[in-house]
Design a protein around this motif. Structure first.
Motif, PDB file in Angstrom:
ATOM      1  N   ILE A 159      73.897  53.177  -2.354  1.00  0.00           N
ATOM      2  CA  ILE A 159      74.297  53.776  -3.643  1.00  0.00           C
ATOM      3  C   ILE A 159      74.226  55.261  -3.606  1.00  0.00           C
ATOM      4  O   ILE A 159      74.545  55.853  -4.806  1.00  0.00           O
ATOM      5  N   GLY A 177      64.950  48.496  -2.199  1.00  0.00           N
ATOM      6  CA  GLY A 177      64.865  49.554  -1.598  1.00  0.00           C
ATOM      7  C   GLY A 177      63.614  49.740  -0.872  1.00  0.00           C
ATOM      8  O   GLY A 177      62.650  50.693  -0.842  1.00  0.00           O
ATOM      9  N   VAL A 178      63.410  48.777   0.170  1.00  0.00           N
ATOM     10  CA  VAL A 178      62.510  48.985   1.045  1.00  0.00           C
ATOM     11  C   VAL A 178      62.897  49.969   2.315  1.00  0.00           C
ATOM     12  O   VAL A 178      63.686  49.598   3.023  1.00  0.00           O
ATOM     13  N   PRO A 179      62.021  50.735   2.631  1.00  0.00           N
ATOM     14  CA  PRO A 179      62.261  51.869   3.618  1.00  0.00           C
ATOM     15  C   PRO A 179      62.056  51.073   5.051  1.00  0.00           C
ATOM     16  O   PRO A 179      61.463  49.961   5.053  1.00  0.00           O
ATOM     17  N   PHE A 197      69.258  50.013  -2.380  1.00  0.00           N
ATOM     18  CA  PHE A 197      69.433  51.454  -2.402  1.00  0.00           C
ATOM     19  C   PHE A 197      68.551  52.095  -1.487  1.00  0.00           C
ATOM     20  O   PHE A 197      68.370  53.296  -1.480  1.00  0.00           O
ATOM     21  N   SER A 198      67.945  51.004  -0.375  1.00  0.00           N
ATOM     22  CA  SER A 198      67.480  51.665   0.681  1.00  0.00           C
ATOM     23  C   SER A 198      68.326  52.464   1.632  1.00  0.00           C
ATOM     24  O   SER A 198      69.469  52.027   1.580  1.00  0.00           O
ATOM     25  N   SER A 199      67.986  53.355   2.418  1.00  0.00           N
ATOM     26  CA  SER A 199      68.956  53.985   3.457  1.00  0.00           C
ATOM     27  C   SER A 199      68.968  53.039   4.540  1.00  0.00           C
ATOM     28  O   SER A 199      70.041  53.275   5.305  1.00  0.00           O
ATOM     29  N   ILE A 213      62.562  45.421  -5.643  1.00  0.00           N
ATOM     30  CA  ILE A 213      61.696  45.206  -4.551  1.00  0.00           C
ATOM     31  C   ILE A 213      61.475  46.640  -4.094  1.00  0.00           C
ATOM     32  O   ILE A 213      62.337  47.339  -3.396  1.00  0.00           O
ATOM     33  N   ASN A 214      60.545  47.340  -4.529  1.00  0.00           N
ATOM     34  CA  ASN A 214      59.913  48.786  -4.535  1.00  0.00           C
ATOM     35  C   ASN A 214      59.376  48.935  -5.972  1.00  0.00           C
ATOM     36  O   ASN A 214      60.003  48.774  -6.900  1.00  0.00           O
ATOM     37  N   ARG A 215      57.994  49.751  -5.544  1.00  0.00           N
ATOM     38  CA  ARG A 215      57.719  50.140  -6.727  1.00  0.00           C
ATOM     39  C   ARG A 215      56.993  51.648  -6.611  1.00  0.00           C
ATOM     40  O   ARG A 215      55.848  52.081  -6.920  1.00  0.00           O
ATOM     41  N   SER A 216      57.884  52.313  -5.783  1.00  0.00           N
ATOM     42  CA  SER A 216      57.523  53.870  -5.839  1.00  0.00           C
ATOM     43  C   SER A 216      57.634  54.749  -6.977  1.00  0.00           C
ATOM     44  O   SER A 216      58.528  54.167  -8.000  1.00  0.00           O
ATOM     45  N   TYR A 275      62.828  45.368   7.533  1.00  0.00           N
ATOM     46  CA  TYR A 275      62.874  44.703   6.132  1.00  0.00           C
ATOM     47  C   TYR A 275      64.385  43.890   5.731  1.00  0.00           C
ATOM     48  O   TYR A 275      65.266  44.719   5.667  1.00  0.00           O
ATOM     49  N   THR A 334      74.394  58.270  -6.894  1.00  0.00           N
ATOM     50  CA  THR A 334      73.198  59.086  -7.214  1.00  0.00           C
ATOM     51  C   THR A 334      73.663  60.625  -7.289  1.00  0.00           C
ATOM     52  O   THR A 334      73.334  61.327  -8.114  1.00  0.00           O
ATOM     53  N   THR A 388      68.009  58.372  -9.003  1.00  0.00           N
ATOM     54  CA  THR A 388      68.332  57.347  -8.546  1.00  0.00           C
ATOM     55  C   THR A 388      68.175  56.101  -9.533  1.00  0.00           C
ATOM     56  O   THR A 388      69.108  55.068  -9.252  1.00  0.00           O
ATOM     57  N   ASP A 435      56.104  44.834  -4.943  1.00  0.00           N
ATOM     58  CA  ASP A 435      55.877  45.932  -3.832  1.00  0.00           C
ATOM     59  C   ASP A 435      55.088  45.077  -2.844  1.00  0.00           C
ATOM     60  O   ASP A 435      54.889  43.939  -2.770  1.00  0.00           O
ATOM     61  N   VAL A 436      54.683  45.922  -1.851  1.00  0.00           N
ATOM     62  CA  VAL A 436      54.202  45.350  -0.648  1.00  0.00           C
ATOM     63  C   VAL A 436      52.984  44.680  -0.897  1.00  0.00           C
ATOM     64  O   VAL A 436      52.601  43.664  -0.151  1.00  0.00           O
TER      65      VAL A 436
HETATM   66  P1  NAD Z   1      58.357  54.732  -0.776  1.00  0.00           P
HETATM   67  O1  NAD Z   1      57.814  54.607   0.740  1.00  0.00           O
HETATM   68  O2  NAD Z   1      57.697  55.791  -1.735  1.00  0.00           O
HETATM   69  O3  NAD Z   1      58.166  53.285  -1.337  1.00  0.00           O
HETATM   70  C1  NAD Z   1      58.351  52.116  -0.950  1.00  0.00           C
HETATM   71  C2  NAD Z   1      58.266  51.036  -1.866  1.00  0.00           C
HETATM   72  O4  NAD Z   1      58.521  49.809  -1.020  1.00  0.00           O
HETATM   73  C3  NAD Z   1      56.791  50.707  -2.012  1.00  0.00           C
HETATM   74  O5  NAD Z   1      56.832  50.352  -3.379  1.00  0.00           O
HETATM   75  C4  NAD Z   1      56.398  49.587  -1.047  1.00  0.00           C
HETATM   76  O6  NAD Z   1      55.327  48.845  -1.558  1.00  0.00           O
HETATM   77  C5  NAD Z   1      57.561  48.837  -1.361  1.00  0.00           C
HETATM   78  N1  NAD Z   1      57.502  48.026   0.070  1.00  0.00           N
HETATM   79  C6  NAD Z   1      57.416  48.417   1.214  1.00  0.00           C
HETATM   80  N2  NAD Z   1      57.631  47.380   2.223  1.00  0.00           N
HETATM   81  C7  NAD Z   1      57.830  46.333   1.496  1.00  0.00           C
HETATM   82  C8  NAD Z   1      57.790  44.684   1.554  1.00  0.00           C
HETATM   83  N3  NAD Z   1      57.702  44.342   2.649  1.00  0.00           N
HETATM   84  N4  NAD Z   1      57.929  43.968   0.498  1.00  0.00           N
HETATM   85  C9  NAD Z   1      57.979  44.495  -0.643  1.00  0.00           C
HETATM   86  N5  NAD Z   1      57.854  45.820  -0.899  1.00  0.00           N
HETATM   87  C10 NAD Z   1      57.805  46.765   0.036  1.00  0.00           C
HETATM   88  O7  NAD Z   1      59.893  54.992  -0.847  1.00  0.00           O
HETATM   89  P2  NAD Z   1      61.065  55.389  -1.800  1.00  0.00           P
HETATM   90  O8  NAD Z   1      60.818  56.729  -1.879  1.00  0.00           O
HETATM   91  O9  NAD Z   1      60.963  54.634  -2.840  1.00  0.00           O
HETATM   92  O10 NAD Z   1      62.100  55.251  -0.993  1.00  0.00           O
HETATM   93  C11 NAD Z   1      62.685  53.862  -0.716  1.00  0.00           C
HETATM   94  C12 NAD Z   1      64.029  53.898   0.078  1.00  0.00           C
HETATM   95  O11 NAD Z   1      65.046  54.217  -0.743  1.00  0.00           O
HETATM   96  C13 NAD Z   1      64.196  54.677   1.135  1.00  0.00           C
HETATM   97  O12 NAD Z   1      64.957  54.114   2.287  1.00  0.00           O
HETATM   98  C14 NAD Z   1      64.915  55.992   0.839  1.00  0.00           C
HETATM   99  O13 NAD Z   1      65.683  56.565   1.800  1.00  0.00           O
HETATM  100  C15 NAD Z   1      65.777  55.204  -0.422  1.00  0.00           C
HETATM  101  N6  NAD Z   1      66.399  56.163  -1.538  1.00  0.00           N
HETATM  102  C16 NAD Z   1      67.485  56.092  -1.564  1.00  0.00           C
HETATM  103  C17 NAD Z   1      67.915  56.967  -2.613  1.00  0.00           C
HETATM  104  C18 NAD Z   1      69.529  56.964  -3.003  1.00  0.00           C
HETATM  105  O14 NAD Z   1      70.071  57.535  -3.911  1.00  0.00           O
HETATM  106  N7  NAD Z   1      70.203  56.099  -2.402  1.00  0.00           N
HETATM  107  C19 NAD Z   1      67.091  57.951  -3.537  1.00  0.00           C
HETATM  108  C20 NAD Z   1      65.861  57.757  -3.150  1.00  0.00           C
HETATM  109  C21 NAD Z   1      65.461  56.964  -2.012  1.00  0.00           C
END
Ligand code: NAD
Length: 317
Positions: free
Chosen positions: A292, A249-251, A271-273, A183-186, A255, A296, A151, A208-209
């Motif tokens: 995206i 990419g916030v799930p 990139f969030s779903s 925006i996302n640090r997974s 958001y 991927t 990704t 991240d959050v």
């Molecule tokens: P995760 O739950 O592991 O991580 C979510 C991240 O978002 C964390 O860093 C969290 O702190 C941050 N976050 C949550 N709420 C927030 C906010 N209000 N403000 C700022 N940051 C915030 O999720 P993940 O595995 O990283 O997946 C995230 C999204 O990306 C999901 O929707 C998933 O389906 C999607 N995803 C898409 C692909 C692709 O290829 N399109 C691949 C992997 C994941």
């Protein structure tokens, strides 16, 4: 994976399918160099509906483009043995596991038992170590490229397509001068993505959050790899007005990126779903990529070709 195609006169909406098409042509060239069809096996032990959709799209893309794909649906308690067996099965070239499964450290354990020579997702420790350390090759002759996680690499391929990567600059520095907010640090997407973009020369705000961190290679890109600086008290209010690229990419469907903070003409990628940008983003962004996923999957096939090539090279040495 439905994608709206509407755009305004001042914002170009670029769909993942369009970008994927060019990358698929590259994979067709790679396929010609092999004496058989690559065989990818997907393991589905996840109850997450998004994982099933991803698995189905992987199968469809494989079949349409000259790759063999087998989907194995199994109980999560049987996954460990099934992966160990796939590691030594010579008819299997690549392994993908659909996460989340246990949503605990056990998922990371499972990631690490996939053999490094079959890991198309690029999540093995060696690949992740190389990525964070900015080590781009597996060998001392710089012939075998290391594998990058799918990704984050898909986002990079999108930024290359959009010409945010400046090819006039030397390889490895092509994002110099860009400021990016992620925006996302997974551990699977946001953190590796911030590191990769910073290793390529960008100044990255990783949000991240809980907090904001800055990833960068220092003034004049003096450092060989990125460093991370905590920014206490920072929020999106500080980062977004500075950023010419915003990647979110916030799930969850609640958001939304606060558009009033967005810099005029920013490049916005989701990139969030779920849709992290409301449709008004097109009033302010110069380019908007709403999803995206299709990129991927092609990156996954590209990684499969690369690990097969690396394995063939190792066998002929
Ligand atoms: P995760 O739950 O592991 O991580 C979510 C991240 O978002 C964390 O860093 C969290 O702190 C941050 N976050 C949550 N709420 C927030 C906010 N209000 N403000 C700022 N940051 C915030 O999720 P993940 O595995 O990283 O997946 C995230 C999204 O990306 C999901 O929707 C998933 O389906 C999607 N995803 C898409 C692909 C692709 O290829 N399109 C691949 C992997 C994941």
């Amino acid at each position: 994976m439905s994608e709206p195609a509407t755009e305004t006169p001042h914002c170009k909406v670029v769909l993942a399918g369009t970008i994927a098409k060019g990358l698929l042509e590259e994979t067709q060239e790679g396929l010609k160099k092999l004496d058989r069809k690559p065989h990818l096996v997907g393991f589905l032990a996840s109850a997450d509906p998004a994982a099933r959709v991803y698995a189905e799209w992987t199968g469809k893309t494989c079949r349409e483009n000259g790759f063999d794909f087998t989907l194995r649906e199994l109980d999560r308690e049987d996954l460990e043995d099934a992966l160990l067996s796939a590691n030594t099965n010579p008819t299997i070239d690549g392994i993908i596991v659909y996460y989340p499964i246990f949503s605990s450290r056990q998922d990371q354990y499972l990631q690490q038992i996939v053999d490094v020579s079959k890991d198309v997702e690029g999540l093995s420790h060696r690949y992740i170590f190389n990525m964070y350390q900015n080590i781009r090759f597996l060998d001392s002759h710089n012939q075998k490229k290391s594998i990058l996680p799918c990704t984050p690499l898909a986002v990079i391929k999108i930024l290359e397509y959009l010409r945010v990567y400046n090819t006039i600059l030397p390889y490895g520095n092509r994002l110099h001068g860009h400021t990016v907010t992620v925006i996302n640090r997974s551990e699977v997407v946001g953190r590796p993505l911030a590191a990769l973009l910073a290793n390529d020369g960008a100044c990255v705000y990783s949000v991240d959050v809980n907090d904001v961190q800055q990833f960068h290679r220092g003034q004049g890109l003096r450092k060989r790899r990125h460093e991370v600086v905590e920014l206490p008290g920072w929020t999106l209010e500080n980062c977004l007005p500075l950023s010419d690229v915003v990647i979110s990419g916030v799930p969850g469907d609640k958001y939304k990126v606060p558009l009033h903070l967005l810099r005029e003409g920013a490049v916005c990628i989701n990139f969030s779903s779920e849709r992290n940008f409301s449709s008004e983003v097109k009033e302010k962004a110069s380019i908007y990529v709403p999803a995206i996923g299709k990129v991927t999957i092609v990156v996954l096939l590209r990684n499969l070709l690369r690990i097969m090539q690396n394995r063939m090279d190792a066998e002929s040495e």
